[in-house]
Design an enzyme around this catalytic site. Structure first.
Site, PDB file in Angstrom:
ATOM      1  N   SER A 192       0.842  -1.200   0.000  1.00 11.74           N
ATOM      2  CA  SER A 192       0.000   0.000   0.000  1.00 11.74           C
ATOM      3  C   SER A 192       0.869   1.239   0.000  1.00 11.74           C
ATOM      4  CB  SER A 192      -0.864  -0.030   1.264  1.00 11.74           C
ATOM      5  OG  SER A 192      -1.464   1.226   1.491  1.00 11.74           O
ATOM      6  N   THR A 234       0.475   3.466   1.836  1.00  8.25           N
ATOM      7  CA  THR A 234       0.621   3.860   3.239  1.00  8.25           C
ATOM      8  C   THR A 234       2.057   3.636   3.742  1.00  8.25           C
ATOM      9  OG1 THR A 234      -0.427   3.708   5.415  1.00  8.25           O
ATOM     10  CG2 THR A 234      -0.083   1.644   4.263  1.00  8.25           C
ATOM     11  N   TYR A 240      -1.815  -0.842  10.780  1.00  8.86           N
ATOM     12  CA  TYR A 240      -2.079  -1.388   9.448  1.00  8.86           C
ATOM     13  C   TYR A 240      -0.875  -1.152   8.543  1.00  8.86           C
ATOM     14  CZ  TYR A 240      -3.753  -1.674   4.662  1.00  8.86           C
ATOM     15  OH  TYR A 240      -3.859  -1.977   3.326  1.00  8.86           O
ATOM     16  N   ASP A 280      -4.306  11.896   8.484  1.00  7.91           N
ATOM     17  CA  ASP A 280      -4.371  12.156   7.041  1.00  7.91           C
ATOM     18  C   ASP A 280      -3.211  13.044   6.584  1.00  7.91           C
ATOM     19  OD1 ASP A 280      -6.572  10.670   6.448  1.00  7.91           O
ATOM     20  OD2 ASP A 280      -7.955  12.348   6.196  1.00  7.91           O
ATOM     21  N   ASN A 325     -13.599   4.950   3.513  1.00  5.23           N
ATOM     22  CA  ASN A 325     -12.939   5.570   2.362  1.00  5.23           C
ATOM     23  C   ASN A 325     -13.898   6.490   1.617  1.00  5.23           C
ATOM     24  OD1 ASN A 325     -11.473   2.471   2.286  1.00  5.23           O
ATOM     25  ND2 ASN A 325     -10.217   4.301   2.499  1.00  5.23           N
ATOM     26  N   LYS A 348       1.999  -3.763   6.458  1.00  3.19           N
ATOM     27  CA  LYS A 348       2.398  -3.768   5.043  1.00  3.19           C
ATOM     28  C   LYS A 348       3.909  -3.626   4.912  1.00  3.19           C
ATOM     29  CE  LYS A 348      -1.631  -4.509   3.464  1.00  3.19           C
ATOM     30  NZ  LYS A 348      -1.948  -5.834   2.916  1.00  3.19           N
TER      31      LYS A 348
HETATM   32  P1  NAD Z   1     -11.272  -6.600   1.164  1.00  2.00           P
HETATM   33  O1  NAD Z   1     -11.483  -6.566   2.631  1.00  2.00           O
HETATM   34  O2  NAD Z   1     -12.419  -6.307   0.274  1.00  2.00           O
HETATM   35  O3  NAD Z   1     -10.653  -7.998   0.726  1.00  2.00           O
HETATM   36  C1  NAD Z   1      -9.849  -8.757   1.576  1.00  2.00           C
HETATM   37  C2  NAD Z   1     -10.432 -10.159   1.603  1.00  2.00           C
HETATM   38  O4  NAD Z   1      -9.623 -10.971   2.449  1.00  2.00           O
HETATM   39  C3  NAD Z   1     -11.855 -10.203   2.183  1.00  2.00           C
HETATM   40  O5  NAD Z   1     -12.672 -10.907   1.280  1.00  2.00           O
HETATM   41  C4  NAD Z   1     -11.699 -10.950   3.482  1.00  2.00           C
HETATM   42  O6  NAD Z   1     -12.838 -11.749   3.792  1.00  2.00           O
HETATM   43  C5  NAD Z   1     -10.456 -11.780   3.232  1.00  2.00           C
HETATM   44  N1  NAD Z   1      -9.700 -12.153   4.419  1.00  2.00           N
HETATM   45  C6  NAD Z   1      -9.252 -11.351   5.409  1.00  2.00           C
HETATM   46  N2  NAD Z   1      -8.582 -12.082   6.318  1.00  2.00           N
HETATM   47  C7  NAD Z   1      -8.606 -13.358   5.881  1.00  2.00           C
HETATM   48  C8  NAD Z   1      -8.091 -14.583   6.381  1.00  2.00           C
HETATM   49  N3  NAD Z   1      -7.423 -14.649   7.550  1.00  2.00           N
HETATM   50  N4  NAD Z   1      -8.281 -15.709   5.658  1.00  2.00           N
HETATM   51  C9  NAD Z   1      -8.951 -15.672   4.485  1.00  2.00           C
HETATM   52  N5  NAD Z   1      -9.471 -14.556   3.969  1.00  2.00           N
HETATM   53  C10 NAD Z   1      -9.300 -13.409   4.667  1.00  2.00           C
HETATM   54  O7  NAD Z   1     -10.058  -5.597   0.854  1.00  2.00           O
HETATM   55  P2  NAD Z   1      -9.474  -5.107  -0.544  1.00  2.00           P
HETATM   56  O8  NAD Z   1      -9.752  -3.661  -0.654  1.00  2.00           O
HETATM   57  O9  NAD Z   1      -9.878  -6.021  -1.615  1.00  2.00           O
HETATM   58  O10 NAD Z   1      -7.924  -5.247  -0.241  1.00  2.00           O
HETATM   59  C11 NAD Z   1      -7.169  -6.372  -0.672  1.00  2.00           C
HETATM   60  C12 NAD Z   1      -5.740  -6.196  -0.212  1.00  2.00           C
HETATM   61  O11 NAD Z   1      -5.230  -4.972  -0.729  1.00  2.00           O
HETATM   62  C13 NAD Z   1      -5.550  -6.129   1.298  1.00  2.00           C
HETATM   63  O12 NAD Z   1      -4.352  -6.786   1.617  1.00  2.00           O
HETATM   64  C14 NAD Z   1      -5.424  -4.640   1.565  1.00  2.00           C
HETATM   65  O13 NAD Z   1      -4.679  -4.392   2.735  1.00  2.00           O
HETATM   66  C15 NAD Z   1      -4.693  -4.196   0.319  1.00  2.00           C
HETATM   67  N6  NAD Z   1      -4.880  -2.772  -0.005  1.00  2.00           N
HETATM   68  C16 NAD Z   1      -6.150  -2.278  -0.139  1.00  2.00           C
HETATM   69  C17 NAD Z   1      -6.313  -0.929  -0.432  1.00  2.00           C
HETATM   70  C18 NAD Z   1      -7.690  -0.337  -0.520  1.00  2.00           C
HETATM   71  O14 NAD Z   1      -7.832   0.885  -0.340  1.00  2.00           O
HETATM   72  N7  NAD Z   1      -8.749  -1.100  -0.816  1.00  2.00           N
HETATM   73  C19 NAD Z   1      -5.203  -0.107  -0.623  1.00  2.00           C
HETATM   74  C20 NAD Z   1      -3.929  -0.649  -0.511  1.00  2.00           C
HETATM   75  C21 NAD Z   1      -3.786  -2.003  -0.189  1.00  2.00           C
HETATM   76  C1  WQD Z   2      -9.228  10.011   0.722  1.00  2.00           C
HETATM   77  C2  WQD Z   2      -9.406  11.504   0.948  1.00  2.00           C
HETATM   78  C3  WQD Z   2      -9.689  12.060   3.256  1.00  2.00           C
HETATM   79  C4  WQD Z   2     -13.552  10.001   3.731  1.00  2.00           C
HETATM   80  C5  WQD Z   2      -6.740   4.921   2.878  1.00  2.00           C
HETATM   81  C6  WQD Z   2      -5.705   4.222   3.702  1.00  2.00           C
HETATM   82  C7  WQD Z   2      -4.605   3.714   2.817  1.00  2.00           C
HETATM   83  C8  WQD Z   2      -5.168   2.868   1.672  1.00  2.00           C
HETATM   84  C9  WQD Z   2      -6.261   3.563   0.951  1.00  2.00           C
HETATM   85  C10 WQD Z   2      -5.164   0.562   2.315  1.00  2.00           C
HETATM   86  C11 WQD Z   2      -8.648  12.033   2.170  1.00  2.00           C
HETATM   87  C12 WQD Z   2     -10.947  12.382   2.481  1.00  2.00           C
HETATM   88  C13 WQD Z   2     -12.375  10.516   3.242  1.00  2.00           C
HETATM   89  C14 WQD Z   2     -14.601  10.897   4.088  1.00  2.00           C
HETATM   90  C15 WQD Z   2     -13.215  12.736   3.396  1.00  2.00           C
HETATM   91  N1  WQD Z   2      -5.770   1.659   2.167  1.00  2.00           N
HETATM   92  N2  WQD Z   2     -12.209  11.847   3.072  1.00  2.00           N
HETATM   93  N3  WQD Z   2     -14.388  12.234   3.899  1.00  2.00           N
HETATM   94  O1  WQD Z   2      -6.918   7.980   3.637  1.00  2.00           O
HETATM   95  O2  WQD Z   2      -5.955   8.277   1.285  1.00  2.00           O
HETATM   96  O3  WQD Z   2      -6.140   6.032   2.230  1.00  2.00           O
HETATM   97  O4  WQD Z   2      -7.249   4.021   1.890  1.00  2.00           O
HETATM   98  O5  WQD Z   2      -4.005   0.306   2.153  1.00  2.00           O
HETATM   99  O6  WQD Z   2      -3.756   2.985   3.624  1.00  2.00           O
HETATM  100  O7  WQD Z   2      -5.187   5.132   4.658  1.00  2.00           O
HETATM  101  O8  WQD Z   2      -8.198   7.189   1.579  1.00  2.00           O
HETATM  102  O9  WQD Z   2     -10.530   7.247   0.855  1.00  2.00           O
HETATM  103  O10 WQD Z   2     -10.015   7.309   3.342  1.00  2.00           O
HETATM  104  O11 WQD Z   2      -9.489   9.310   1.930  1.00  2.00           O
HETATM  105  O12 WQD Z   2     -13.074  13.952   3.270  1.00  2.00           O
HETATM  106  O13 WQD Z   2     -15.673  10.501   4.566  1.00  2.00           O
HETATM  107  O14 WQD Z   2     -10.802  11.735   1.254  1.00  2.00           O
HETATM  108  O15 WQD Z   2      -9.459  13.044   4.258  1.00  2.00           O
HETATM  109  O16 WQD Z   2      -8.227  13.327   1.850  1.00  2.00           O
HETATM  110  P1  WQD Z   2      -6.749   7.477   2.247  1.00  2.00           P
HETATM  111  P2  WQD Z   2      -9.639   7.687   1.952  1.00  2.00           P
END
Ligand code: NAD
Ligand code: WQD
Length: 344
Positions: free
Chosen positions: A130, A132, A154, A300, A204, A158
């Site tokens: 991520s 992050t 979190y 943030d 988000n 990562k």
């Molecule tokens: P999501 O929660 O929709 O998908 C994750 C899936 O993993 C879910 O279906 C959940 O049921 C499953 N899961 C969790 N723990 C488990 C376990 N112990 N065994 C089996 N299944 C398990 O999330 P997503 O948005 O699809 O994210 C997928 C990956 O990408 C994650 O690793 C997340 O950290 C990473 N990621 C997501 C974002 C984002 O903003 N969506 C951003 C950066 C990284």
């Molecule tokens: C986006 C922008 C908020 C909600 C997060 C995780 C990051 C990654 C992606 C997993 C920001 C603003 C948000 C709301 C708002 N996930 N906002 N009102 O914070 O960039 O990233 O998701 O790896 O690790 O931190 O995404 O969608 O939460 O926010 O104003 O109700 O929207 O302040 O500027 P973020 P976000």
């Protein structure tokens, strides 16, 4: 290059938001896909939707990736040649309240997966990292060699996950690993049959905006309009989940071609503010998205966007879809499924 049709890919977290879209992309690219999920943050209905979209019955095992016996069974049955590991918890705020649950699931799960892989002679893994991991950016756009910092549990999971894979590769060059640093995934499959379905209040921005547009929530809270950005609201690199899914296909191809391990950004390189996204969503949906500006959200950053050059150079991948398309596809999903995968 290995032939996709001969390759079985194990997808963990397969019924989740990014996993389900990547599952389809891998099938389209000709891979045999075995999905694993425990449904801790997803719905079994996803499997029905994937069957409709792909025209084939998904090969799926319900299992917890932390469960060694269950995963051993999955590996013995399906004998994957590569893994795409999505399974993890992902809520930043929750991770600060329940750090042990996050370390157990995200780190415990990864270690268990890697042990099973080693046991079964499968040493190619694509890992969901991520943006992050960059913490508070010192300069933008973010290149992969920018300083790294964990600013919440979190994010730590990562950063530690990337470190585990790097150390594995250093100890045994047979390991080929790809850590993909996603920026802000949004949007949905163009069919409107699968998309993001957060449980409870969305953390988000885009899913929150989508629920306001569809009438599930009254108003958006904009977290701060006093950032040093053009309109004062936070700027992020939103990337269409379909582009992200193709990024996984490209990373897998790269590893299967016997290339080295790699860590790359998956972003568009373009930042949009909260208010730009709100306006784009209103245009795509034809619905108003009323909002109130409230104080900044703790943790943030003002702005965060990728330099996506490395992914293009090494993987031959670049994002194709713009913010309008991201909003249109999100809206199709949200309006066709106002309550997500669950019946009302
Ligand atoms: P999501 O929660 O929709 O998908 C994750 C899936 O993993 C879910 O279906 C959940 O049921 C499953 N899961 C969790 N723990 C488990 C376990 N112990 N065994 C089996 N299944 C398990 O999330 P997503 O948005 O699809 O994210 C997928 C990956 O990408 C994650 O690793 C997340 O950290 C990473 N990621 C997501 C974002 C984002 O903003 N969506 C951003 C950066 C990284
Ligand atoms: C986006 C922008 C908020 C909600 C997060 C995780 C990051 C990654 C992606 C997993 C920001 C603003 C948000 C709301 C708002 N996930 N906002 N009102 O914070 O960039 O990233 O998701 O790896 O690790 O931190 O995404 O969608 O939460 O926010 O104003 O109700 O929207 O302040 O500027 P973020 P976000």
């Amino acid at each position: 290059m290995s032939s996709a049709s001969a390759t079985t890919v194990l997808l963990t977290g397969a019924t989740g938001y990014i996993g389900s879209h990547t599952w389809l992309a891998l099938l389209s690219a000709g891979y045999r896909v075995v999905g694993v999920d425990d449904f801790s943050n997803s719905s079994p209905v996803v499997l029905e939707r994937l069957a409709r979209l792909s025209g084939q019955t998904p090969v799926f095992e319900r299992a917890d990736v932390c469960d060694a016996a269950a995963m051993r069974q999955v590996f013995a049955t399906h004998r994957p040649q590569a893994l795409v590991h999505f399974a993890a918890f992902k809520a930043v705020g929750e991770s600060t309240q329940q750090p042990l649950a996050y370390y157990r699931n995200n780190i415990g799960g990864l270690i268990n997966i890697c042990e099973q892989m080693r046991e079964h002679g499968c040493k190619r893994i694509v890992f969901s990292s991520s943006a992050t991991v960059y913490g508070v950016p010192e300069s933008l756009p973010l290149r992969e060699d920018a300083p790294l910092a964990a600013v919440n549990p979190y994010g730590s999971t990562k950063l530690i996950g990337e470190t585990i894979l790097r150390d594995l590769g250093a100890a045994d060059p047979d390991w080929q690993t790809a850590s993909l640093r996603y920026f802000n995934p949004v949007g949905a499959h163009e069919s409107g049959l699968i998309g993001e379905d957060p449980r409870g209040t969305p953390n988000n921005l885009m899913p929150y905006v989508a629920q306001v547009a569809v009438g599930r929530r009254d108003r958006l809270s904009v977290f701060g309009d006093d950032y040093p950005t053009p309109d004062g609201t936070g700027v992020r690199d939103y990337i269409h989940v379909l582009d992200l899914a193709e990024g996984h296909v490209a990373a897998l191809r790269f590893l299967l071609a016997g290339r080295e391990s790699i860590t790359v950004n998956l972003g568009t390189g373009r930042g949009y503010s909260v208010l730009e996204l709100v306006r784009a969503y209103e245009a795509a949906s034809g619905r108003a998205v009323p909002y109130d500006v409230v104080p900044r959200r703790a943790g943030d950053v003002a702005a965060c966007y990728a330099d996506p050059t490395l992914a293009e150079q090494r993987l031959g991948w670049r994002a194709r879809y713009d913010l309008t398309r991201m909003c249109e596809d999100s809206w199709r999903w949200q309006s066709l499924n106002p309550h997500g995968f669950e019946p009302t």
